[in-house]
Enzyme design. Structure first.
Site, short mmCIF file in Angstrom:
data_model
loop_
_atom_site.label_atom_id
_atom_site.label_comp_id
_atom_site.label_asym_id
_atom_site.label_seq_id
_atom_site.Cartn_x
_atom_site.Cartn_y
_atom_site.Cartn_z
N ALA A 1 -12.15 -32.30 -59.69
CA ALA A 1 -11.13 -31.28 -59.84
C ALA A 1 -11.84 -29.98 -60.22
O ALA A 1 -12.94 -30.00 -60.77
CB ALA A 1 -10.13 -31.70 -60.92
N GLU B 1 -15.85 -37.12 -66.45
CA GLU B 1 -14.86 -36.35 -67.24
C GLU B 1 -15.17 -36.35 -68.73
O GLU B 1 -14.92 -35.36 -69.42
CB GLU B 1 -13.45 -36.91 -67.01
CG GLU B 1 -12.87 -36.61 -65.64
CD GLU B 1 -13.22 -37.64 -64.59
OE1 GLU B 1 -14.11 -38.48 -64.84
OE2 GLU B 1 -12.61 -37.60 -63.51
N GLY C 1 -12.35 -36.23 -59.89
CA GLY C 1 -11.22 -36.35 -58.96
C GLY C 1 -11.67 -36.71 -57.55
O GLY C 1 -10.92 -37.35 -56.80
N GLU D 1 -12.02 -40.31 -57.52
CA GLU D 1 -10.69 -40.93 -57.62
C GLU D 1 -9.94 -40.88 -56.29
O GLU D 1 -9.25 -41.84 -55.93
CB GLU D 1 -9.90 -40.24 -58.73
CG GLU D 1 -10.51 -40.53 -60.09
CD GLU D 1 -9.94 -39.66 -61.18
OE1 GLU D 1 -10.24 -38.44 -61.19
OE2 GLU D 1 -9.18 -40.16 -62.01
N1 COA Z 1 -15.20 -27.39 -60.19
C1 COA Z 1 -15.40 -26.12 -59.89
N2 COA Z 1 -16.50 -25.68 -59.26
C2 COA Z 1 -17.44 -26.58 -58.95
C3 COA Z 1 -17.29 -27.94 -59.24
C4 COA Z 1 -16.11 -28.35 -59.89
N3 COA Z 1 -15.85 -29.63 -60.20
N4 COA Z 1 -18.38 -28.60 -58.83
C5 COA Z 1 -19.19 -27.67 -58.27
N5 COA Z 1 -18.62 -26.45 -58.35
C6 COA Z 1 -19.14 -25.18 -57.87
C7 COA Z 1 -20.22 -24.63 -58.79
O1 COA Z 1 -19.64 -23.96 -59.88
C8 COA Z 1 -20.94 -23.72 -57.85
O2 COA Z 1 -20.19 -22.55 -57.67
P1 COA Z 1 -20.95 -21.08 -57.70
O3 COA Z 1 -21.91 -21.16 -56.55
O4 COA Z 1 -19.83 -20.11 -57.50
O5 COA Z 1 -21.63 -21.02 -59.03
C9 COA Z 1 -20.89 -24.46 -56.51
O6 COA Z 1 -19.80 -25.38 -56.62
C10 COA Z 1 -22.14 -25.25 -56.22
O7 COA Z 1 -22.38 -26.13 -57.30
P2 COA Z 1 -23.77 -26.19 -58.13
O8 COA Z 1 -23.45 -26.70 -59.49
O9 COA Z 1 -24.47 -24.88 -58.02
O10 COA Z 1 -24.55 -27.28 -57.28
P3 COA Z 1 -25.72 -28.24 -57.82
O11 COA Z 1 -26.28 -28.89 -56.61
O12 COA Z 1 -26.64 -27.51 -58.72
O13 COA Z 1 -24.98 -29.34 -58.73
C11 COA Z 1 -23.28 -30.96 -59.24
C12 COA Z 1 -24.09 -30.25 -58.13
C13 COA Z 1 -22.22 -31.81 -58.52
C14 COA Z 1 -24.20 -31.86 -60.06
C15 COA Z 1 -22.61 -29.92 -60.15
O14 COA Z 1 -21.93 -28.98 -59.32
C16 COA Z 1 -21.60 -30.50 -61.11
O15 COA Z 1 -21.97 -31.11 -62.09
N6 COA Z 1 -20.28 -30.31 -60.81
C17 COA Z 1 -19.22 -30.77 -61.67
C18 COA Z 1 -19.03 -32.25 -61.56
C19 COA Z 1 -17.94 -32.74 -62.49
O16 COA Z 1 -18.06 -32.74 -63.69
N7 COA Z 1 -16.82 -33.17 -61.88
C20 COA Z 1 -15.73 -33.73 -62.60
C21 COA Z 1 -14.68 -32.74 -62.86
S1 COA Z 1 -13.35 -33.50 -63.75
#
Ligand code: COA
Length: 258
Positions: free
Chosen positions: A64, A132, A109, A112
């Site tokens: 999400a 989460e 999400g 999920e």
């Molecule tokens: N919500 C909002 N934005 C998200 C996102 C999320 N769940 N996951 C990734 N993004 C965005 C990042 O903020 C980034 O945006 P920006 O370029 O404007 O800064 C873009 O997507 C690319 O992600 P980035 O983090 O730069 O890629 P990465 O390869 O370094 O890392 C992840 C990948 C998946 C490890 C990392 O994005 C992450 O931890 N995301 C969240 C995962 C999470 O906790 N999900 C559960 C949510 S309840």
């Protein structure tokens, strides 16, 4: 930009989560599009199978949208979770199987929504997790329930409590995905499976899906009774007559649309 792409080839509909610059994170627009699209497809008997995947090379859906969630009130969080559950329910109650083609991160999400698919194929780059707790919350789109039903309570607890992210081979080992393939082969492999399902009896597939889903929430005696009733009811369908007549005549069955 269209956040949910839809492509149709005969009975097979491919849906692609399409916010690749945000790793297909599920914001309100994408959540709304998933909800309305599954509602529409569920009302269309010509849809036989849905393939759900993510745009880009990195993600199915990285969860999400955290920037939207960071500002939410309790009431807004409750509404968002209810919407996520409604999507899962639509996917599960639909007459067609939904196959997840998990091409990259399926986190929070994203994991999920993948769990609400009937089954999953993954690319060897896929990664799964319910992170989460690292954000101070818990899964809200069914992860605390569907993950355990898919991989068992012990493994689901470890994943939900730790927020650990697992790779595709681990997901295969614990039964979260059915197969792991090279990224370039993922859609072709899943399409092959979808085409095989498209050749069999559509009413039988829908009945099988319903009995397997509903039976999982019943005790074994009631679940077996549900199977008996549903099995018997199919004996007044044209599909049963065609399937068995075709076998006996040693010819391929000609079923209608799924
Ligand atoms: N919500 C909002 N934005 C998200 C996102 C999320 N769940 N996951 C990734 N993004 C965005 C990042 O903020 C980034 O945006 P920006 O370029 O404007 O800064 C873009 O997507 C690319 O992600 P980035 O983090 O730069 O890629 P990465 O390869 O370094 O890392 C992840 C990948 C998946 C490890 C990392 O994005 C992450 O931890 N995301 C969240 C995962 C999470 O906790 N999900 C559960 C949510 S309840």
């Amino acid at each position: 930009m269209t956040v949910l792409l839809e492509a149709r080839a005969g009975e097979i509909v491919t849906l692609t989560l399409n916010r690749p610059d945000k790793l297909n994170a599920l914001d309100a627009e994408l959540i709304g599009a998933l909800d309305s699209t599954f509602e529409r497809l569920a009302g269309d008997p010509s849809v036989g199978i849905v393939i759900l995947t993510g745009a880009g090379e990195k993600a199915f859906a990285a969860g999400a949208d955290i920037s939207a969630m960071s500002e939410m009130t309790v009431a807004q969080a409750r509404a968002m979770s209810a919407k996520g559950h409604a999507i899962g329910a639509r996917m599960e109650s639909a007459h067609f199987p939904v196959i997840g083609a998990i091409n990259g991160f399926a986190l929070g999400g994203g994991c999920e929504i993948a769990l609400a698919c009937d089954f999953l194929y993954a690319s060897d780059r896929a990664k799964f997790g319910q992170p989460e707790v690292k954000l101070g919350v818990i899964p809200g789109f069914g992860g605390t329930q569907r993950l355990a039903r898919r991989v068992g309570l012990g493994m689901a607890r470890e994943l939900c409590y730790s927020g650990a992210v697992i790779d595709a081979q681990t997901a295969l080992r614990i039964g979260l995905v059915n197969a792991v393939v090279a990224p370039a082969d993922l859609i072709a492999k899943v399409t092959e499976v979808a085409k095989a399902i498209a050749t069999v009896g559509p009413k039988a597939v829908a009945a099988c899906k319903r009995v397997m889903l509903e039976g999982a929430d019943l005790d074994l005696k009631d679940a077996n009774a549900l199977e008996t009733t549903t099995f018997a009811d199919l004996f007044e369908t044209a599909e049963q007559r065609e399937g068995m007549a075709a076998f006996l005549a040693k010819r391929p069955a000609r079923f209608g649309t799924h």
